[in-house]
Motif scaffolding. Structure first.
Motif, PDB file in Angstrom:
ATOM      1  N   UNK A  72       0.695  -1.238   0.021  1.00 28.17           N
ATOM      2  CA  UNK A  72      -0.029  -0.126   0.127  1.00 28.17           C
ATOM      3  C   UNK A  72       0.712   1.205   0.109  1.00 28.17           C
ATOM      4  N   UNK A  73       2.023   1.314   0.832  1.00 26.79           N
ATOM      5  CA  UNK A  73       2.925   2.650   0.957  1.00 26.79           C
ATOM      6  C   UNK A  73       3.375   2.625  -0.483  1.00 26.79           C
ATOM      7  N   UNK A  74       4.019   1.532  -1.285  1.00 22.26           N
ATOM      8  CA  UNK A  74       4.593   1.572  -2.447  1.00 22.26           C
ATOM      9  C   UNK A  74       3.452   2.178  -3.517  1.00 22.26           C
ATOM     10  N   UNK A  75       2.149   1.754  -3.515  1.00 25.67           N
ATOM     11  CA  UNK A  75       1.107   2.395  -4.358  1.00 25.67           C
ATOM     12  C   UNK A  75       0.908   3.754  -4.015  1.00 25.67           C
ATOM     13  N   UNK A  76       0.962   4.232  -2.797  1.00 23.75           N
ATOM     14  CA  UNK A  76       0.793   5.640  -2.264  1.00 23.75           C
ATOM     15  C   UNK A  76       2.007   6.502  -2.919  1.00 23.75           C
ATOM     16  N   UNK A  77       2.920   6.067  -3.138  1.00 27.40           N
ATOM     17  CA  UNK A  77       4.160   6.926  -3.886  1.00 27.40           C
ATOM     18  C   UNK A  77       4.134   6.806  -5.284  1.00 27.40           C
ATOM     19  N   UNK A  78       3.720   5.553  -5.765  1.00 28.01           N
ATOM     20  CA  UNK A  78       3.413   5.382  -7.359  1.00 28.01           C
ATOM     21  C   UNK A  78       2.289   6.381  -7.512  1.00 28.01           C
ATOM     22  N   UNK A  79       1.325   6.575  -6.761  1.00 32.75           N
ATOM     23  CA  UNK A  79       0.113   7.486  -7.127  1.00 32.75           C
ATOM     24  C   UNK A  79       0.654   8.913  -7.069  1.00 32.75           C
ATOM     25  N   UNK A  80       1.610   9.402  -6.189  1.00 35.82           N
ATOM     26  CA  UNK A  80       2.302  10.422  -6.044  1.00 35.82           C
ATOM     27  C   UNK A  80       2.836  11.007  -7.199  1.00 35.82           C
ATOM     28  N   UNK A  81       3.490  10.106  -7.946  1.00 40.66           N
ATOM     29  CA  UNK A  81       4.370  10.241  -9.228  1.00 40.66           C
ATOM     30  C   UNK A  81       3.487  10.341 -10.615  1.00 40.66           C
ATOM     31  N   UNK A  82       2.264  10.025 -10.231  1.00 46.00           N
ATOM     32  CA  UNK A  82       1.564   9.664 -11.457  1.00 46.00           C
ATOM     33  C   UNK A  82       0.294  10.323 -11.335  1.00 46.00           C
ATOM     34  N   UNK A  83      -0.838   9.892 -10.617  1.00 47.83           N
ATOM     35  CA  UNK A  83      -2.231  10.411 -10.921  1.00 47.83           C
ATOM     36  C   UNK A  83      -2.412  11.590 -10.134  1.00 47.83           C
ATOM     37  N   UNK A  84      -1.544  11.615  -8.742  1.00 45.89           N
ATOM     38  CA  UNK A  84      -1.634  12.969  -8.379  1.00 45.89           C
ATOM     39  C   UNK A  84      -0.901  14.030  -9.018  1.00 45.89           C
ATOM     40  N   UNK A  85       0.246  13.692  -9.878  1.00 47.35           N
ATOM     41  CA  UNK A  85       0.751  14.989 -10.816  1.00 47.35           C
ATOM     42  C   UNK A  85      -0.442  15.439 -11.595  1.00 47.35           C
ATOM     43  N   UNK A  86      -1.212  14.379 -12.220  1.00 42.83           N
ATOM     44  CA  UNK A  86      -2.169  14.608 -13.118  1.00 42.83           C
ATOM     45  C   UNK A  86      -3.396  15.571 -12.484  1.00 42.83           C
ATOM     46  N   UNK A  87      -3.619  15.047 -11.180  1.00 39.29           N
ATOM     47  CA  UNK A  87      -4.585  15.967 -10.729  1.00 39.29           C
ATOM     48  C   UNK A  87      -4.109  17.243 -10.180  1.00 39.29           C
ATOM     49  N   UNK A  88      -2.771  17.529  -9.895  1.00 38.89           N
ATOM     50  CA  UNK A  88      -2.209  18.783  -9.528  1.00 38.89           C
ATOM     51  C   UNK A  88      -2.281  19.625 -10.804  1.00 38.89           C
ATOM     52  N   UNK A  89      -1.970  19.057 -11.858  1.00 34.51           N
ATOM     53  CA  UNK A  89      -1.786  19.897 -13.081  1.00 34.51           C
ATOM     54  C   UNK A  89      -3.315  20.397 -13.488  1.00 34.51           C
ATOM     55  N   UNK A  90      -4.192  19.392 -13.443  1.00 36.22           N
ATOM     56  CA  UNK A  90      -5.613  19.846 -13.789  1.00 36.22           C
ATOM     57  C   UNK A  90      -6.292  21.016 -12.766  1.00 36.22           C
TER      58      UNK A  90
END
Length: 302
Positions: free
Chosen positions: A219-237
């Motif tokens: 789960x922790x790795x998935x949270x970091x993976x999200x930070x490097x992908x989908x979170x950046x997309x949400x931030x850009x939007x």
């Protein structure tokens, strides 16, 4: 308490607090420590800790506020949902939604939030997605995620290597850490904190109990993976959107974030009303210099 709440009993680590498992209504149960009375204050921990990171400051905060300190989804004793190819279940948007549901279920539609490390990143998304709910927000030892990735250089990548290690495709980091989780956890905490003895053996063992769980590691790795992908997309939007709640940024002058970034300025790029203070410690002021941290929090939150 909300329906679907199981009271565990008194917290063994935070004096005067009660532990409960709270079903927030979206299939997630959050292990949560609650204590005190007054206006609501949500405390969000970081990696690799749990809600226990607040043990030195929560009792005094509870003299002024109703303090709610959950384990984030994936961490501690909270739910660890299945992820997907986009890592959306571990995005900060989903984690922030957990917190909004938790607080609403407890009867709080407006509240202050303090977030350390990963919890600060959840607090950032919470303050954007639920602007009318967050009254004040404190970020402890972080600059915005997108800013830190955009300004990555050799020094940052070396000091914060786990940002790039944990995001590698599963199961590479999970398997390597699981070979000796105590070694990895000790090196991580000792490298981040600059105050010897801030994490005593009993607390380290509690962190390790959770961290050594293979589901937690994934789960922790998935949270970091999200930070490097989908979170950046949400931030850009939401690139033009700003936090409207007053912001206090606190950072350790001896730590990587404080040494590599103008922390207060990075948050002025994301929020309308920002104060900032450097503290004489490393990454975890609430564990390293709790008295000074309490003074900063009480002055800002009053």
């Amino acid at each position: 308490m909300t329906a679907g709440t199981e009271i565990i009993g008194p917290s063994p680590f935070i004096a005067g607090f009660t532990l409960s498992d709270i079903d927030v209504g979206n299939g997630i149960r959050l292990r949560t420590a609650i204590g005190g009375k007054g206006e609501p204050l949500l405390l969000l921990h970081g990696h690799p800790q749990t809600h226990v990171t607040w043990r030195k400051v929560a009792p005094e905060l509870a003299e002024h506020f109703t303090v709610i300190a959950p384990d984030l989804r994936g961490y501690g004793d909270s739910s660890k949902p299945e992820s997907d190819a986009d890592h959306r279940p571990y995005s900060k948007r989903e984690m922030a939604r957990d917190m909004m549901l938790l607080m609403a279920g407890l009867g709080y539609n407006r509240f202050a939030v303090v977030g350390h490390d990963r919890g600060g990143r959840v607090a950032h998304r919470l303050a954007l997605d639920y602007q009318q709910a967050v009254t004040r927000v404190v970020f402890i030892d972080i600059a915005p995620t997108a800013t830190m990735y955009a300004r990555t250089d050799k020094t940052f990548a070396t000091r914060y290597f786990w940002w790039f290690f944990l995001i590698q495709p599963a199961p590479l980091p999970e398997k390597l850490i699981s070979a000796d989780p105590a070694f990895f956890l000790e090196k991580h905490i000792n490298g981040q904190l600059k105050t010897p003895g801030a994490t005593d053996p009993e607390i380290f063992n509690e962190y390790l109990r959770c961290y050594a769980n293979p589901q937690t590691l994934h789960a922790i790795c998935e949270e970091y993976r999200a930070a490097a992908t989908i979170d950046l997309a949400d931030d850009e939007a939401d690139g033009e959107k700003r936090i409207i709640a007053p912001v206090l940024a606190l950072w350790g002058a001896k730590g990587t974030v404080g040494q590599l970034y103008d922390v207060e300025q990075t948050w002025r790029e994301k929020a309308l009303d920002v104060w900032g203070n450097a503290l004489p410690c490393g990454h975890s002021p609430q564990e390293e210099i709790p008295r000074r941290t309490l003074d900063e929090l009480l002055n800002f939150l009053a």
